[in-house]
Design a protein around this motif. Structure first.
Motif, PDB file in Angstrom:
ATOM      1  N   ASN A 170      77.908 106.070  -4.746  1.00  6.07           N
ATOM      2  CA  ASN A 170      79.052 105.170  -4.815  1.00  6.07           C
ATOM      3  C   ASN A 170      78.959 104.134  -5.928  1.00  6.07           C
ATOM      4  OD1 ASN A 170      80.399 106.329  -2.602  1.00  6.07           O
ATOM      5  ND2 ASN A 170      79.132 105.155  -1.172  1.00  6.07           N
ATOM      6  N   LEU A 171      77.953 104.248  -6.770  1.00  2.00           N
ATOM      7  CA  LEU A 171      77.808 103.298  -7.881  1.00  2.00           C
ATOM      8  C   LEU A 171      77.956 104.018  -9.219  1.00  2.00           C
ATOM      9  CD1 LEU A 171      77.184 100.395  -8.794  1.00  2.00           C
ATOM     10  CD2 LEU A 171      74.764 101.075  -8.901  1.00  2.00           C
ATOM     11  N   ILE A 172      78.949 103.604  -9.983  1.00  2.00           N
ATOM     12  CA  ILE A 172      79.133 104.134 -11.342  1.00  2.00           C
ATOM     13  C   ILE A 172      78.484 103.143 -12.280  1.00  2.00           C
ATOM     14  CG2 ILE A 172      80.783 104.989 -13.019  1.00  2.00           C
ATOM     15  CD1 ILE A 172      80.774 106.431 -10.261  1.00  2.00           C
ATOM     16  N   SER A 173      77.343 103.514 -12.823  1.00  2.00           N
ATOM     17  CA  SER A 173      76.523 102.604 -13.620  1.00  2.00           C
ATOM     18  C   SER A 173      77.297 102.015 -14.788  1.00  2.00           C
ATOM     19  CB  SER A 173      75.289 103.351 -14.144  1.00  2.00           C
ATOM     20  OG  SER A 173      74.589 102.549 -15.059  1.00  2.00           O
ATOM     21  N   ASP A 174      76.957 100.757 -15.119  1.00  2.00           N
ATOM     22  CA  ASP A 174      77.609 100.116 -16.265  1.00  2.00           C
ATOM     23  C   ASP A 174      77.150 100.720 -17.588  1.00  2.00           C
ATOM     24  OD1 ASP A 174      75.623  97.014 -16.210  1.00  2.00           O
ATOM     25  OD2 ASP A 174      75.049  99.132 -16.379  1.00  2.00           O
ATOM     26  N   GLU A 175      76.192 101.656 -17.531  1.00  2.00           N
ATOM     27  CA  GLU A 175      75.787 102.376 -18.740  1.00  2.00           C
ATOM     28  C   GLU A 175      76.912 103.289 -19.227  1.00  2.00           C
ATOM     29  OE1 GLU A 175      72.256 104.475 -17.763  1.00  2.00           O
ATOM     30  OE2 GLU A 175      71.000 102.672 -17.608  1.00  2.00           O
ATOM     31  N   ILE A 176      77.800 103.664 -18.307  1.00  2.00           N
ATOM     32  CA  ILE A 176      78.963 104.470 -18.679  1.00  2.00           C
ATOM     33  C   ILE A 176      80.044 103.519 -19.188  1.00  2.00           C
ATOM     34  CG2 ILE A 176      80.731 106.063 -17.853  1.00  2.00           C
ATOM     35  CD1 ILE A 176      78.744 107.007 -15.753  1.00  2.00           C
ATOM     36  N   THR A 177      80.279 103.516 -20.454  1.00  2.00           N
ATOM     37  CA  THR A 177      81.173 102.539 -21.072  1.00  2.00           C
ATOM     38  C   THR A 177      82.635 102.913 -20.896  1.00  2.00           C
ATOM     39  OG1 THR A 177      81.214 103.657 -23.216  1.00  2.00           O
ATOM     40  CG2 THR A 177      79.421 102.081 -22.821  1.00  2.00           C
ATOM     41  N   ALA A 178      83.483 101.880 -21.025  1.00  2.00           N
ATOM     42  CA  ALA A 178      84.922 102.101 -20.938  1.00  2.00           C
ATOM     43  C   ALA A 178      85.395 103.013 -22.061  1.00  2.00           C
ATOM     44  CB  ALA A 178      85.662 100.761 -20.997  1.00  2.00           C
ATOM     45  N   GLY A 179      84.782 102.865 -23.222  1.00  2.00           N
ATOM     46  CA  GLY A 179      85.165 103.705 -24.351  1.00  2.00           C
ATOM     47  C   GLY A 179      84.891 105.174 -24.081  1.00  2.00           C
ATOM     48  N   PHE A 180      83.757 105.455 -23.434  1.00  2.00           N
ATOM     49  CA  PHE A 180      83.397 106.833 -23.094  1.00  2.00           C
ATOM     50  C   PHE A 180      84.408 107.422 -22.116  1.00  2.00           C
ATOM     51  CE2 PHE A 180      80.793 110.442 -22.191  1.00  2.00           C
ATOM     52  CZ  PHE A 180      80.883 110.642 -20.818  1.00  2.00           C
ATOM     53  N   ASP A 186      91.331 110.831 -22.479  1.00  2.00           N
ATOM     54  CA  ASP A 186      92.372 110.813 -23.514  1.00  2.00           C
ATOM     55  C   ASP A 186      93.423 109.721 -23.229  1.00  2.00           C
ATOM     56  OD1 ASP A 186      93.717 111.566 -25.810  1.00  2.00           O
ATOM     57  OD2 ASP A 186      94.941 113.069 -24.795  1.00  2.00           O
ATOM     58  N   MET A 187      92.936 108.487 -23.037  1.00  2.00           N
ATOM     59  CA  MET A 187      93.846 107.365 -22.824  1.00  2.00           C
ATOM     60  C   MET A 187      93.288 106.130 -23.532  1.00  2.00           C
ATOM     61  SD  MET A 187      93.158 106.203 -18.829  1.00  2.00           S
ATOM     62  CE  MET A 187      93.711 107.762 -18.166  1.00  2.00           C
ATOM     63  N   LEU A 192      93.407 102.429 -19.505  1.00  2.00           N
ATOM     64  CA  LEU A 192      92.287 102.586 -18.592  1.00  2.00           C
ATOM     65  C   LEU A 192      92.109 101.313 -17.765  1.00  2.00           C
ATOM     66  CD1 LEU A 192      89.735 103.967 -17.489  1.00  2.00           C
ATOM     67  CD2 LEU A 192      88.502 103.087 -19.494  1.00  2.00           C
ATOM     68  N   GLY A 193      92.211 100.167 -18.444  1.00  2.00           N
ATOM     69  CA  GLY A 193      92.065  98.897 -17.740  1.00  2.00           C
ATOM     70  C   GLY A 193      93.128  98.709 -16.673  1.00  2.00           C
ATOM     71  N   ALA A 194      94.369  99.099 -16.998  1.00  2.00           N
ATOM     72  CA  ALA A 194      95.469  98.985 -16.034  1.00  2.00           C
ATOM     73  C   ALA A 194      95.243  99.904 -14.841  1.00  2.00           C
ATOM     74  CB  ALA A 194      96.793  99.313 -16.719  1.00  2.00           C
ATOM     75  N   ALA A 195      94.718 101.108 -15.108  1.00  2.00           N
ATOM     76  CA  ALA A 195      94.454 102.066 -14.037  1.00  2.00           C
ATOM     77  C   ALA A 195      93.345 101.558 -13.108  1.00  2.00           C
ATOM     78  CB  ALA A 195      94.074 103.418 -14.617  1.00  2.00           C
ATOM     79  N   LEU A 196      92.296 101.003 -13.699  1.00  2.00           N
ATOM     80  CA  LEU A 196      91.203 100.459 -12.900  1.00  2.00           C
ATOM     81  C   LEU A 196      91.677  99.278 -12.059  1.00  2.00           C
ATOM     82  CD1 LEU A 196      88.214 100.602 -15.424  1.00  2.00           C
ATOM     83  CD2 LEU A 196      88.430 101.870 -13.277  1.00  2.00           C
ATOM     84  N   LEU A 197      92.553  98.461 -12.643  1.00  2.00           N
ATOM     85  CA  LEU A 197      93.107  97.331 -11.901  1.00  2.00           C
ATOM     86  C   LEU A 197      93.893  97.821 -10.688  1.00  2.00           C
ATOM     87  CD1 LEU A 197      93.608  94.312 -11.666  1.00  2.00           C
ATOM     88  CD2 LEU A 197      95.580  94.581 -13.192  1.00  2.00           C
TER      89      LEU A 197
END
Length: 227
Positions: A170-180, A186-187, A192-197
């Protein structure tokens, strides 16, 4: 002398009130009147546009936004014209606060009044601006949901990969960047930020010092299924 010319009554699914109108034609004044009972709708968003003048009673005029918010626009009283706008259908709803009588306002009559009534001109301009916000809100909501579904599916995929590798599912490490993530889906970063919100607002995930934590797998799966 008044003649009852039509009676129409029905309930809208999911609403406490219905739209129950009794149309009356006043022969002497050549005006069509409608009786709207307390809590019934004069019109709702999506109904064909019609202009009304409140003759007796009171109407609560409000907007229902895509996120579920109810915004009261105004309270209409005798003499007020309601139903303003330029779209073919209403983007707002109007509900009787007490037993109310309204009359139909023709487009010709409306234009004549508009030429001499500055307050009505102001209200029309505000209605047109509100319609623009309504369409923009609908568009953003429509575009946001597929993005949220994509991100939800991606998070579930990462979660399923964590298990076999011995990591916290249940933890998505912060090593996985938003850019990745944005590149894989393909967004844009903003989208991506709006979707996460959206996922956070639904209570599916939350941010922690270690990364993004899935706090409600069932909700996340439901949002993923919306793709």
């Amino acid at each position: 002398m008044a003649i009852v010319c039509q009676t129409e009554s029905f309930k809208q699914p999911g609403n406490n009130g219905g739209s129950a109108k009794r149309a009356v034609f006043d022969v002497e004044s050549d005006v069509v009147l409608q009786n709207v009972k307390t809590s019934d709708f004069l019109f709702q968003a999506g109904d064909d546009r019609t202009l009304y003048r409140v003759e007796r009673g009171a109407i609560c005029h409000y907007m229902l936004w895509a996120d579920g918010r109810h915004e009261v626009i105004e309270f209409a009283f005798p003499g007020d014209i309601i139903g303003l706008g330029q779209l073919r259908t209403h983007s707002t709803s109007a509900q009787a606060m007490v037993d109310t009588v309204v009359s139909l306002v023709s487009e010709k009559e409306f234009q004549e009044i508009l030429e001499s009534d500055d307050r009505l001109s102001f209200r029309l301009a505000a209605a047109v601006e509100r319609e623009f916000d309504y369409l923009r809100d609908k568009s953003l909501a429509a575009n946001e949901q597929p993005a949220s579904a994509k991100v939800a599916n991606f998070l579930l995929a990462l979660s399923s990969m964590n298990g076999p590798e011995g990591r916290d599912r249940n933890l998505i490490s912060d090593e996985i960047t938003a850019g990745f993530v944005a590149e894989k889906l393909d967004m844009s970063i903003d989208k991506l930020g709006a979707a996460l919100l959206c996922l956070k607002k639904e209570g599916a995930v939350r941010e922690t010092a270690a990364g993004l934590r899935i706090v409600n797998t069932v909700t996340l799966q439901k949002m993923a299924d919306a793709a």
